[in-house]
Design a protein around this motif. Sequence first.
Motif, PDB file in Angstrom:
ATOM      1  N   ASP A  28       0.810  -1.212   0.000  1.00  0.00           N
ATOM      2  CA  ASP A  28       0.000   0.000   0.000  1.00  0.00           C
ATOM      3  C   ASP A  28       0.849   1.270   0.000  1.00  0.00           C
ATOM      4  OD1 ASP A  28       1.046  -0.109   2.539  1.00  0.00           O
ATOM      5  OD2 ASP A  28      -0.858   0.244   3.557  1.00  0.00           O
ATOM      6  N   ASN A  80       0.183   6.848  -7.051  1.00  0.00           N
ATOM      7  CA  ASN A  80      -1.209   6.451  -6.884  1.00  0.00           C
ATOM      8  C   ASN A  80      -1.485   5.910  -5.485  1.00  0.00           C
ATOM      9  OD1 ASN A  80      -1.975   7.303  -9.426  1.00  0.00           O
ATOM     10  ND2 ASN A  80      -1.628   5.309 -10.359  1.00  0.00           N
ATOM     11  N   ASP A  81      -0.498   5.254  -4.877  1.00  0.00           N
ATOM     12  CA  ASP A  81      -0.652   4.770  -3.503  1.00  0.00           C
ATOM     13  C   ASP A  81      -0.855   5.920  -2.518  1.00  0.00           C
ATOM     14  OD1 ASP A  81      -0.396   2.078  -4.158  1.00  0.00           O
ATOM     15  OD2 ASP A  81       1.724   1.979  -3.623  1.00  0.00           O
ATOM     16  N   CYS A  83      -2.323   8.912  -3.285  1.00  0.00           N
ATOM     17  CA  CYS A  83      -3.486   9.732  -3.624  1.00  0.00           C
ATOM     18  C   CYS A  83      -4.730   9.208  -2.920  1.00  0.00           C
ATOM     19  CB  CYS A  83      -3.721   9.731  -5.131  1.00  0.00           C
ATOM     20  SG  CYS A  83      -2.422  10.570  -6.044  1.00  0.00           S
ATOM     21  N   GLY A  84      -5.622  10.100  -2.609  1.00  0.00           N
ATOM     22  CA  GLY A  84      -6.886   9.713  -2.005  1.00  0.00           C
ATOM     23  C   GLY A  84      -6.828   9.689  -0.495  1.00  0.00           C
ATOM     24  N   LYS A  85      -7.988   9.786   0.099  1.00  0.00           N
ATOM     25  CA  LYS A  85      -8.108   9.794   1.555  1.00  0.00           C
ATOM     26  C   LYS A  85      -7.884   8.400   2.112  1.00  0.00           C
ATOM     27  CE  LYS A  85      -9.251  14.037   2.579  1.00  0.00           C
ATOM     28  NZ  LYS A  85      -8.377  14.871   3.316  1.00  0.00           N
ATOM     29  N   SER A  86      -7.381   8.351   3.313  1.00  0.00           N
ATOM     30  CA  SER A  86      -7.139   7.094   4.005  1.00  0.00           C
ATOM     31  C   SER A  86      -7.433   7.304   5.482  1.00  0.00           C
ATOM     32  CB  SER A  86      -5.682   6.673   3.813  1.00  0.00           C
ATOM     33  OG  SER A  86      -5.376   5.561   4.609  1.00  0.00           O
ATOM     34  N   SER A 124      -2.865  13.415  -0.674  1.00  0.00           N
ATOM     35  CA  SER A 124      -4.200  12.822  -0.574  1.00  0.00           C
ATOM     36  C   SER A 124      -5.263  13.569  -1.373  1.00  0.00           C
ATOM     37  CB  SER A 124      -4.644  12.707   0.888  1.00  0.00           C
ATOM     38  OG  SER A 124      -4.872  13.979   1.443  1.00  0.00           O
ATOM     39  N   GLN A 125      -5.028  14.832  -1.679  1.00  0.00           N
ATOM     40  CA  GLN A 125      -6.003  15.610  -2.449  1.00  0.00           C
ATOM     41  C   GLN A 125      -5.798  15.471  -3.960  1.00  0.00           C
ATOM     42  OE1 GLN A 125      -8.541  17.284  -0.861  1.00  0.00           O
ATOM     43  NE2 GLN A 125      -7.682  16.299   0.952  1.00  0.00           N
ATOM     44  N   GLN A 126      -4.747  14.770  -4.368  1.00  0.00           N
ATOM     45  CA  GLN A 126      -4.443  14.629  -5.789  1.00  0.00           C
ATOM     46  C   GLN A 126      -5.216  13.467  -6.405  1.00  0.00           C
ATOM     47  OE1 GLN A 126      -2.519  17.024  -7.199  1.00  0.00           O
ATOM     48  NE2 GLN A 126      -2.564  17.845  -5.121  1.00  0.00           N
ATOM     49  N   GLN A 127      -5.433  13.567  -7.687  1.00  0.00           N
ATOM     50  CA  GLN A 127      -6.088  12.490  -8.427  1.00  0.00           C
ATOM     51  C   GLN A 127      -5.039  11.487  -8.888  1.00  0.00           C
ATOM     52  OE1 GLN A 127      -9.453  12.099  -8.886  1.00  0.00           O
ATOM     53  NE2 GLN A 127      -9.507  13.791  -7.424  1.00  0.00           N
ATOM     54  N   PRO A 128      -5.360  10.202  -8.873  1.00  0.00           N
ATOM     55  CA  PRO A 128      -4.411   9.206  -9.393  1.00  0.00           C
ATOM     56  C   PRO A 128      -4.070   9.515 -10.850  1.00  0.00           C
ATOM     57  CG  PRO A 128      -6.199   8.145  -8.223  1.00  0.00           C
ATOM     58  CD  PRO A 128      -6.569   9.596  -8.347  1.00  0.00           C
TER      59      PRO A 128
END
Length: 164
Positions: A28, A80-81, A83-86, A124-128
């Motif tokens: 991850d 990509n790992d 990016c996005g909220k976790s 985390s706010q970026q798009q893959p």
Amino acid sequence: MEDIQVSYISALCASAGLSYDPQRHDDDGTDGIIKKRLVDQNGGFQDLYLRIQLKSTASRSSYSEQDAVIRYKLKAKNYNDLCGKSYLPIILGLLIFPEDENLWVQCEPEELLIRGRLYWTELSQQQPTDNASSVTVEIPKVNVVNKEFLIDTFSKLAKGEWLS
């Protein structure tokens, strides 16, 4: 280089009263977890965690410095790992060593010195990306991982805040 980066972050964490746990399998994108247990007056506790993906380089071909930012080519999968909220926040840490490998670690009778500077960014706010190979990320030069950064970050995490 990887072993030295683990020693570097471990020493920084220890100086801030935190623990660093390297992760053996990082599917991850988590190379390690920085953590702290806060105990309240009643014996209750709160566990705080910050994941980090560590990269290191001494090669000027891997990064460039411009005014206030460092530009670093990161593999698309690693990007990509991040990016996005976790549920557990994660940062990218880039440790830049001197170009001369003989300067990375020096041991003297009174000190052990690891030369380099660890920078961080949060994606985390970026798009893959759809890129197959890499993405160039920009890391502000003011984003230095040091004792003060770690203490401040864990203070924010304890209040339910994040890095922004």
